[in-house]
Motif scaffolding. Structure first.
Motif, mmCIF file in Angstrom:
data_model
loop_
_atom_site.group_PDB
_atom_site.id
_atom_site.type_symbol
_atom_site.label_atom_id
_atom_site.label_comp_id
_atom_site.label_asym_id
_atom_site.label_seq_id
_atom_site.Cartn_x
_atom_site.Cartn_y
_atom_site.Cartn_z
ATOM 1 N N LEU A 1 -4.047 19.577 -92.201
ATOM 2 C CA LEU A 1 -3.490 18.424 -92.932
ATOM 3 C C LEU A 1 -4.107 18.310 -94.326
ATOM 4 C CD1 LEU A 1 -3.144 15.562 -90.278
ATOM 5 C CD2 LEU A 1 -1.828 17.625 -90.586
ATOM 6 N N GLU A 2 -5.379 18.663 -94.420
ATOM 7 C CA GLU A 2 -6.075 18.628 -95.720
ATOM 8 C C GLU A 2 -5.334 19.458 -96.756
ATOM 9 O OE1 GLU A 2 -8.519 16.936 -96.700
ATOM 10 O OE2 GLU A 2 -9.711 16.376 -94.938
ATOM 11 N N GLU A 3 -4.746 20.565 -96.289
ATOM 12 C CA GLU A 3 -4.122 21.522 -97.224
ATOM 13 C C GLU A 3 -2.708 21.146 -97.635
ATOM 14 O OE1 GLU A 3 -4.173 25.340 -95.347
ATOM 15 O OE2 GLU A 3 -6.356 25.240 -95.122
ATOM 16 N N LEU A 4 -2.107 20.161 -96.968
ATOM 17 C CA LEU A 4 -0.710 19.831 -97.249
ATOM 18 C C LEU A 4 -0.586 19.046 -98.557
ATOM 19 C CD1 LEU A 4 0.570 18.765 -93.711
ATOM 20 C CD2 LEU A 4 1.139 20.850 -94.977
ATOM 21 N N PRO A 5 0.554 19.235 -99.269
ATOM 22 C CA PRO A 5 0.716 18.526 -100.536
ATOM 23 C C PRO A 5 1.199 17.081 -100.375
ATOM 24 C CG PRO A 5 2.589 19.971 -100.150
ATOM 25 C CD PRO A 5 1.656 20.158 -98.994
ATOM 26 N N GLN A 6 1.547 16.659 -99.140
ATOM 27 C CA GLN A 6 2.141 15.333 -98.918
ATOM 28 C C GLN A 6 1.244 14.208 -99.448
ATOM 29 O OE1 GLN A 6 3.300 17.811 -96.895
ATOM 30 N NE2 GLN A 6 5.365 17.207 -97.485
ATOM 31 N N GLU A 7 1.893 13.184 -100.051
ATOM 32 C CA GLU A 7 1.121 12.049 -100.586
ATOM 33 C C GLU A 7 0.754 11.061 -99.489
ATOM 34 O OE1 GLU A 7 3.738 10.455 -103.618
ATOM 35 O OE2 GLU A 7 4.066 12.524 -104.283
ATOM 36 N N ARG A 8 1.636 11.012 -98.447
ATOM 37 C CA ARG A 8 1.405 10.030 -97.363
ATOM 38 C C ARG A 8 1.410 10.749 -96.026
ATOM 39 N NH1 ARG A 8 6.253 7.069 -100.199
ATOM 40 N NH2 ARG A 8 5.040 5.925 -101.718
ATOM 41 N N THR B 1 17.111 16.272 -72.278
ATOM 42 C CA THR B 1 16.701 15.201 -71.348
ATOM 43 C C THR B 1 15.185 15.195 -71.184
ATOM 44 O OG1 THR B 1 18.697 15.752 -70.117
ATOM 45 C CG2 THR B 1 17.211 14.192 -69.075
ATOM 46 N N VAL B 2 14.613 13.984 -71.226
ATOM 47 C CA VAL B 2 13.166 13.845 -71.045
ATOM 48 C C VAL B 2 12.917 12.744 -70.017
ATOM 49 C CG1 VAL B 2 12.972 12.230 -73.018
ATOM 50 C CG2 VAL B 2 10.964 13.515 -72.293
ATOM 51 N N ALA B 3 11.892 12.937 -69.183
ATOM 52 C CA ALA B 3 11.504 11.884 -68.244
ATOM 53 C C ALA B 3 10.285 11.188 -68.811
ATOM 54 C CB ALA B 3 11.168 12.486 -66.888
ATOM 55 N N GLN B 4 10.346 9.872 -68.865
ATOM 56 C CA GLN B 4 9.177 9.107 -69.304
ATOM 57 C C GLN B 4 8.435 8.647 -68.062
ATOM 58 O OE1 GLN B 4 10.047 5.807 -71.878
ATOM 59 N NE2 GLN B 4 7.898 5.399 -72.277
ATOM 60 N N ASN B 5 7.318 9.317 -67.783
ATOM 61 C CA ASN B 5 6.571 9.020 -66.554
ATOM 62 C C ASN B 5 5.376 8.163 -66.889
ATOM 63 O OD1 ASN B 5 8.291 10.810 -65.205
ATOM 64 N ND2 ASN B 5 6.990 12.541 -65.740
ATOM 65 N N GLY B 6 5.610 6.972 -67.315
ATOM 66 C CA GLY B 6 4.494 6.105 -67.675
ATOM 67 C C GLY B 6 4.656 5.642 -69.101
ATOM 68 N N ARG B 7 4.436 4.358 -69.279
ATOM 69 C CA ARG B 7 4.653 3.759 -70.588
ATOM 70 C C ARG B 7 3.333 3.302 -71.175
ATOM 71 N NH1 ARG B 7 9.329 -0.709 -71.176
ATOM 72 N NH2 ARG B 7 10.627 0.964 -70.376
ATOM 73 N N GLY B 8 3.025 3.754 -72.353
ATOM 74 C CA GLY B 8 1.809 3.308 -73.029
ATOM 75 C C GLY B 8 2.196 2.822 -74.413
ATOM 76 N N LYS B 9 1.436 3.253 -75.416
ATOM 77 C CA LYS B 9 1.798 2.916 -76.791
ATOM 78 C C LYS B 9 1.513 4.104 -77.692
ATOM 79 C CE LYS B 9 -2.544 0.348 -77.151
ATOM 80 N NZ LYS B 9 -3.117 1.060 -76.044
ATOM 81 N N THR B 10 1.962 3.975 -78.934
ATOM 82 C CA THR B 10 1.657 5.004 -79.930
ATOM 83 C C THR B 10 0.673 4.384 -80.912
ATOM 84 O OG1 THR B 10 3.944 5.744 -79.741
ATOM 85 C CG2 THR B 10 2.657 6.620 -81.592
ATOM 86 N N ASN B 11 -0.491 4.991 -81.050
ATOM 87 C CA ASN B 11 -1.469 4.515 -82.032
ATOM 88 C C ASN B 11 -1.275 5.285 -83.315
ATOM 89 O OD1 ASN B 11 -2.972 2.821 -80.113
ATOM 90 N ND2 ASN B 11 -3.437 4.789 -79.158
ATOM 91 N N LEU B 12 -1.310 4.579 -84.445
ATOM 92 C CA LEU B 12 -1.108 5.226 -85.741
ATOM 93 C C LEU B 12 -2.275 4.908 -86.660
ATOM 94 C CD1 LEU B 12 2.562 4.069 -86.500
ATOM 95 C CD2 LEU B 12 1.859 6.247 -85.516
ATOM 96 N N ALA B 13 -2.577 5.836 -87.566
ATOM 97 C CA ALA B 13 -3.571 5.538 -88.607
ATOM 98 C C ALA B 13 -3.254 6.399 -89.818
ATOM 99 C CB ALA B 13 -4.984 5.831 -88.104
ATOM 100 N N PHE B 14 -3.553 5.889 -90.990
ATOM 101 C CA PHE B 14 -3.323 6.679 -92.212
ATOM 102 C C PHE B 14 -4.405 7.731 -92.363
ATOM 103 C CE2 PHE B 14 -0.679 3.053 -93.316
ATOM 104 C CZ PHE B 14 0.422 3.713 -93.843
ATOM 105 N N PHE B 15 -3.957 8.963 -92.606
ATOM 106 C CA PHE B 15 -4.882 10.050 -92.926
ATOM 107 C C PHE B 15 -4.986 10.156 -94.445
ATOM 108 C CE2 PHE B 15 -5.387 14.553 -94.051
ATOM 109 C CZ PHE B 15 -6.536 14.887 -93.347
ATOM 110 N N ARG B 16 -3.852 9.892 -95.111
ATOM 111 C CA ARG B 16 -3.841 9.942 -96.580
ATOM 112 C C ARG B 16 -2.777 8.963 -97.107
ATOM 113 N NH1 ARG B 16 -2.161 15.570 -98.623
ATOM 114 N NH2 ARG B 16 -4.218 16.179 -97.860
ATOM 115 N N GLY B 17 -3.094 8.252 -98.185
ATOM 116 C CA GLY B 17 -2.112 7.397 -98.868
ATOM 117 C C GLY B 17 -1.739 6.166 -98.069
ATOM 118 N N ASN B 18 -0.657 5.557 -98.496
ATOM 119 C CA ASN B 18 -0.192 4.321 -97.905
ATOM 120 C C ASN B 18 1.321 4.345 -97.815
ATOM 121 O OD1 ASN B 18 -0.491 1.672 -96.959
ATOM 122 N ND2 ASN B 18 -2.267 1.469 -98.336
ATOM 123 N N TRP B 19 1.921 3.510 -97.012
ATOM 124 C CA TRP B 19 3.392 3.521 -96.892
ATOM 125 C C TRP B 19 3.850 2.149 -96.405
ATOM 126 C CZ3 TRP B 19 6.185 4.906 -91.899
ATOM 127 C CH2 TRP B 19 7.553 4.936 -92.096
#
Ligand code: PAF
Length: 295
Positions: free
Chosen positions: A109-116, A133-151
């Motif tokens: 990721l360090e090497e990518l040119p993306q701003e965000r 088709t996908v089976a969802q075997n259990g429901r949790g959450k998605t955790n997110l954090a910024f590695f670079r920039g803001n959005w």
């Protein structure tokens, strides 16, 4: 929001299905055939809730996912170089979210040119049934954090479906990835070696003893992590995904490459750096590597 998803395995299909309910999703699978099937049939999500099907667009990669407002990369960590080549040709202002297990993708990721750039961790259990088709075997959450920039568009993502497919924004990407890597290091190799669903690591007292031993070894490596919080987090993931086969067990069964290096490999490197012994984890690492070699 226009969302492009690179990769259409279990995680790609799960996010394509749920986000496709609320946003305009385009999938970028690896093969023309899967793109054709996704265009024709959409994505079906099955599992503990009423199954649903959503229409999505699909184009075979390496078509550039250029006109999207967000691109989500769901391929496995060891397949990231192909995705990185696509991203290098894309408008660098488009935010990109990476959903990989482990910590091994950070140098790339360090090497990518993306701003965000955002990174995320997935707590849902997901199993690919077929190309659409996908089976969802259990429901949790998605955790997110910024590695670079803001959005600022993150607000729309967080508000997508908080009750049924929640996203949570966290302040520190390193701690977030470490916590998930810790959980994967405890759940994935053991379930792959024992060939059991996640829940059994807690309910079979003998497996639970080994599970606890791995926990004690790993928690000693990271004095910054709270012992109680980590125990609750990992056992919580096990309980929420008790009917799920971990991604490593699925890979071993398929004879596919596993994420053992990104997960336990990282723990072994950390232990070596800190001059600590983690013998149970080291044995599990060798067993999974051995199973990979046999395949
Ligand atoms: O890798 C996996 O399988 C998943 O990250 C998880 C949450 C452990 C569920 O099986």
């Amino acid at each position: 929001m226009k969302i492009g998803i690179i990769g259409a395995g279990a995680v790609g299909l799960l996010y394509g299905g749920w986000l496709g309910k609320f946003h305009e999703v385009t999938m970028f699978p690896r093969t023309k055939e899967q793109a054709r099937l996704l265009n024709e049939k959409g994505i079906t999500v099955k599992g503990g809730m009423s199954p649903f099907t959503v229409s999505v667009k699909a184009q075979e990669t390496p078509v550039s996912p250029g006109t999207q407002e967000l691109v989500i990369v769901t391929v496995k960590q060891y397949d990231l170089s192909g995705a990185a080549a696509i991203l290098k040709k894309m408008d660098t202002a488009i935010p990109v979210l990476f959903l990989q297990n482990g910590m091994g993708h950070l140098p790339l990721l360090e090497e990518l040119p993306q701003e965000r750039i955002l990174v995320g961790t997935v707590e849902h259990g997901a199993a690919r049934i077929d190309a659409v088709t996908v089976a969802q075997n259990g429901r949790g959450k998605t955790n997110l954090a910024f590695f670079r920039g803001n959005w600022e568009g993150i607000a729309a993502l967080l508000e997508t479906a908080p009750d049924v497919f929640p996203f949570r924004l966290l302040p520190d990407y390193e701690i977030m990835l470490l916590r998930k890597c810790f959980a994967n290091a405890m759940i994935n190799p053991l379930t792959a070696v024992l060939k059991v669903k996640n829940g059994l690591l807690l309910t079979n007292p003998h497996y639970a003893n080994v599970f606890r031993a791995v926990f004690e070894e790993l928690i000693a490596l990271f004095p910054k992590l709270s012992r109680q919080e980590m125990w609750e987090e990992v056992t919580g993931i096990c309980r929420n995904t008790k009917e799920n086969e971990s991604s490593m067990l699925k890979d071993v069964k398929k004879g596919a490459r596993t994420e053992i290096d990104a997960i336990l490999g990282f723990m072994l490197e950390t232990a070596a750096r800190k001059e600590k012994e983690i013998p149970v984890s080291a044995a599990l690492y060798e067993m999974v590597k051995g199973m990979e070699r046999r395949n």
